[in-house]
Design an enzyme around this catalytic site. Structure first.
Site, PDB file in Angstrom:
ATOM      1  N   SER A 145       0.870  -1.188   0.000  1.00  0.00           N
ATOM      2  CA  SER A 145       0.000   0.000   0.000  1.00  0.00           C
ATOM      3  C   SER A 145       0.897   1.225   0.000  1.00  0.00           C
ATOM      4  CB  SER A 145      -0.860   0.015   1.263  1.00  0.00           C
ATOM      5  OG  SER A 145      -1.533   1.261   1.401  1.00  0.00           O
ATOM      6  N   TYR A 158      -1.839  -0.146  10.931  1.00  0.00           N
ATOM      7  CA  TYR A 158      -2.026  -0.545   9.523  1.00  0.00           C
ATOM      8  C   TYR A 158      -0.788  -0.163   8.694  1.00  0.00           C
ATOM      9  CZ  TYR A 158      -3.783  -0.951   4.793  1.00  0.00           C
ATOM     10  OH  TYR A 158      -3.912  -1.303   3.464  1.00  0.00           O
TER      11      TYR A 158
HETATM   12  P1  NDP Z   1     -11.644  -5.981   0.594  1.00  0.00           P
HETATM   13  O1  NDP Z   1     -12.105  -5.791   1.984  1.00  0.00           O
HETATM   14  O2  NDP Z   1     -12.583  -5.739  -0.514  1.00  0.00           O
HETATM   15  O3  NDP Z   1     -10.983  -7.418   0.424  1.00  0.00           O
HETATM   16  C1  NDP Z   1     -10.155  -7.968   1.416  1.00  0.00           C
HETATM   17  C2  NDP Z   1     -10.004  -9.448   1.159  1.00  0.00           C
HETATM   18  O4  NDP Z   1      -9.136  -9.990   2.169  1.00  0.00           O
HETATM   19  C3  NDP Z   1     -11.323 -10.166   1.234  1.00  0.00           C
HETATM   20  O5  NDP Z   1     -11.403 -11.087   0.168  1.00  0.00           O
HETATM   21  C4  NDP Z   1     -11.259 -10.892   2.573  1.00  0.00           C
HETATM   22  O6  NDP Z   1     -11.965 -12.122   2.464  1.00  0.00           O
HETATM   23  C5  NDP Z   1      -9.766 -11.152   2.687  1.00  0.00           C
HETATM   24  N1  NDP Z   1      -9.328 -11.435   4.051  1.00  0.00           N
HETATM   25  C6  NDP Z   1      -9.381 -10.626   5.133  1.00  0.00           C
HETATM   26  N2  NDP Z   1      -8.925 -11.267   6.210  1.00  0.00           N
HETATM   27  C7  NDP Z   1      -8.572 -12.520   5.805  1.00  0.00           C
HETATM   28  C8  NDP Z   1      -8.048 -13.652   6.443  1.00  0.00           C
HETATM   29  N3  NDP Z   1      -7.766 -13.652   7.761  1.00  0.00           N
HETATM   30  N4  NDP Z   1      -7.798 -14.765   5.722  1.00  0.00           N
HETATM   31  C9  NDP Z   1      -8.075 -14.791   4.396  1.00  0.00           C
HETATM   32  N5  NDP Z   1      -8.579 -13.762   3.721  1.00  0.00           N
HETATM   33  C10 NDP Z   1      -8.837 -12.633   4.430  1.00  0.00           C
HETATM   34  O7  NDP Z   1     -10.382  -4.983   0.446  1.00  0.00           O
HETATM   35  P2  NDP Z   1      -9.303  -4.772  -0.729  1.00  0.00           P
HETATM   36  O8  NDP Z   1      -9.579  -5.622  -1.891  1.00  0.00           O
HETATM   37  O9  NDP Z   1      -9.183  -3.326  -0.928  1.00  0.00           O
HETATM   38  O10 NDP Z   1      -7.989  -5.262   0.028  1.00  0.00           O
HETATM   39  C11 NDP Z   1      -7.084  -6.196  -0.506  1.00  0.00           C
HETATM   40  C12 NDP Z   1      -5.677  -5.806  -0.118  1.00  0.00           C
HETATM   41  O11 NDP Z   1      -5.369  -4.539  -0.682  1.00  0.00           O
HETATM   42  C13 NDP Z   1      -5.422  -5.656   1.380  1.00  0.00           C
HETATM   43  O12 NDP Z   1      -4.166  -6.235   1.685  1.00  0.00           O
HETATM   44  C14 NDP Z   1      -5.388  -4.151   1.591  1.00  0.00           C
HETATM   45  O13 NDP Z   1      -4.603  -3.801   2.698  1.00  0.00           O
HETATM   46  C15 NDP Z   1      -4.763  -3.715   0.280  1.00  0.00           C
HETATM   47  N6  NDP Z   1      -4.948  -2.328  -0.082  1.00  0.00           N
HETATM   48  C16 NDP Z   1      -6.213  -1.807  -0.224  1.00  0.00           C
HETATM   49  C17 NDP Z   1      -6.362  -0.482  -0.592  1.00  0.00           C
HETATM   50  C18 NDP Z   1      -7.693   0.163  -0.707  1.00  0.00           C
HETATM   51  O14 NDP Z   1      -7.776   1.415  -0.705  1.00  0.00           O
HETATM   52  N7  NDP Z   1      -8.789  -0.590  -0.852  1.00  0.00           N
HETATM   53  C19 NDP Z   1      -5.194   0.361  -0.881  1.00  0.00           C
HETATM   54  C20 NDP Z   1      -3.934  -0.290  -0.709  1.00  0.00           C
HETATM   55  C21 NDP Z   1      -3.823  -1.598  -0.342  1.00  0.00           C
HETATM   56  P3  NDP Z   1     -12.850 -12.804   3.608  1.00  0.00           P
HETATM   57  O15 NDP Z   1     -13.484 -11.691   4.395  1.00  0.00           O
HETATM   58  O16 NDP Z   1     -13.822 -13.626   2.819  1.00  0.00           O
HETATM   59  O17 NDP Z   1     -11.874 -13.608   4.378  1.00  0.00           O
HETATM   60  C1  8X3 Z   2      -5.108   1.600   1.937  1.00  0.00           C
HETATM   61  C2  8X3 Z   2      -4.771   2.968   1.446  1.00  0.00           C
HETATM   62  O1  8X3 Z   2      -4.375   5.368   2.184  1.00  0.00           O
HETATM   63  O2  8X3 Z   2      -6.335   4.207   3.064  1.00  0.00           O
HETATM   64  O3  8X3 Z   2      -3.955   0.837   2.031  1.00  0.00           O
HETATM   65  O4  8X3 Z   2      -4.139   3.654   3.857  1.00  0.00           O
HETATM   66  S1  8X3 Z   2      -4.887   4.097   2.705  1.00  0.00           S
END
Ligand code: NDP
Ligand code: 8X3
Length: 256
Positions: A145, A158
């Site tokens: 991120s 985070y």
């Molecule tokens: P979502 O919440 O849409 O998706 C998160 C996914 O992670 C879900 O499929 C969830 O599935 C899974 N997950 C959470 N905990 C667990 C666990 N313990 N075991 C297995 N799977 C798990 O968010 P995003 O798609 O945005 O997030 C995906 C990644 O991207 C993360 O690592 C996040 O930190 C990163 N990210 C997101 C950003 C944003 O602005 N959205 C920006 C930068 C990075 P389930 O609940 O079914 O387990």
């Molecule tokens: C998620 C992006 O800027 O909300 O990783 O932390 S931010």
């Protein structure tokens, strides 16, 4: 035939958002995909979409990356089903809350972020890489991120987990030097997924994160993952930082 046709990719957190979009993108490129997350029903929906589009039935299994036994049996089951492993997308992750460090009353949010984003990623990596080395081909792609490059108030833990992802990515690339395994981090800015709802547990506050600006969508990040994954074997994309045009950094967002 595509360069990656028949190769096998594990995607964690494939039930939603960036993980689901990346699984679809990788399957379109020719990967046989294996989907893991805690919500089995949502995994089945993603799998059905992939089957309809590509004719290939994804491997699907419930997975909580915090549970070492589940991690090991998931990877063993993928190897049993497909006999090889070429790519691991460490995407499962979350933020919980925006409390300042001194205001957080108990450590459960900290535990969940650290256990998922850091220890889960490490356990998945440890379980997968030996199979890649054995098969002579591998790639670990971590979803970091911009929070792993720039800390902000309310994001101490985070951000710490995402700084850790970057440290692990860079160390792993050095540890695997000389072996046929590539290591990449894809570091997005604001992406409109369930991320903010999971973090804030309030739809209005979650919507406000993206109000008045155009955020990335999960498919934008999936494009980056697919690009890194489909380079020739001698090309290692170390890092991709991808932000909305309306964002210049954490908290630096143009809103109209
Ligand atoms: P979502 O919440 O849409 O998706 C998160 C996914 O992670 C879900 O499929 C969830 O599935 C899974 N997950 C959470 N905990 C667990 C666990 N313990 N075991 C297995 N799977 C798990 O968010 P995003 O798609 O945005 O997030 C995906 C990644 O991207 C993360 O690592 C996040 O930190 C990163 N990210 C997101 C950003 C944003 O602005 N959205 C920006 C930068 C990075 P389930 O609940 O079914 O387990
Ligand atoms: C998620 C992006 O800027 O909300 O990783 O932390 S931010």
């Amino acid at each position: 035939m595509s360069r990656v046709e028949g190769q096998v990719a594990i995607i964690t957190g494939a039930s939603n958002g960036i993980g689901a979009a990346s699984a679809i993108a990788l399957a379109r490129e020719g990967f046989q995909v294996a989907l893991g997350a805690r919500r089995a029903e949502k995994l089945s929906e993603v799998a059905a979409q992939i089957l309809a589009e590509t004719g290939k039935r994804p491997f699907v299994m419930e997975l909580d990356v915090r549970q070492e036994e589940q991690v090991n049996s998931f990877v063993a089951a993928v190897i049993e089903a497909h006999g090889r492993l070429d790519l691991l997308l460490n995407n499962a992750g979350l933020a919980k809350g925006v409390a300042h460090v001194i205001d957080e009353e108990e450590a459960s949010n900290w535990d969940q972020m650290i256990d998922t984003n850091v220890k889960g990623l490490l356990m998945m990596t440890r379980a997968c890489v030996p199979h890649m080395v054995q098969g002579g081909n591998g790639h670990v792609i971590n979803i970091g991120s911009i929070a792993g490059r720039e800390a902000y108030a309310g994001g101490a833990v985070y951000c710490a987990t995402k700084f850790a992802v970057r440290a692990i990515t860079d160390a792993l690339r050095q540890e695997l030097l000389g072996l046929p395994v590539r290591v990449t981090t894809v570091d997005p800015g604001l992406v409109n997924t369930e991320f903010s709802m999971v973090r804030l547990e309030d739809q209005q506050r979650a919507d406000a994160v993206y109000a008045g600006m155009t955020p990335l969508v999960a498919e934008d990040v999936a494009d980056c993952v697919a690009f890194a994954a489909t380079r020739p074997k001698h090309v290692n994309i170390d890092a991709i930082i991808v932000k909305p045009t309306d964002q210049a950094g954490a908290g630096k967002v143009a809103r109209r």
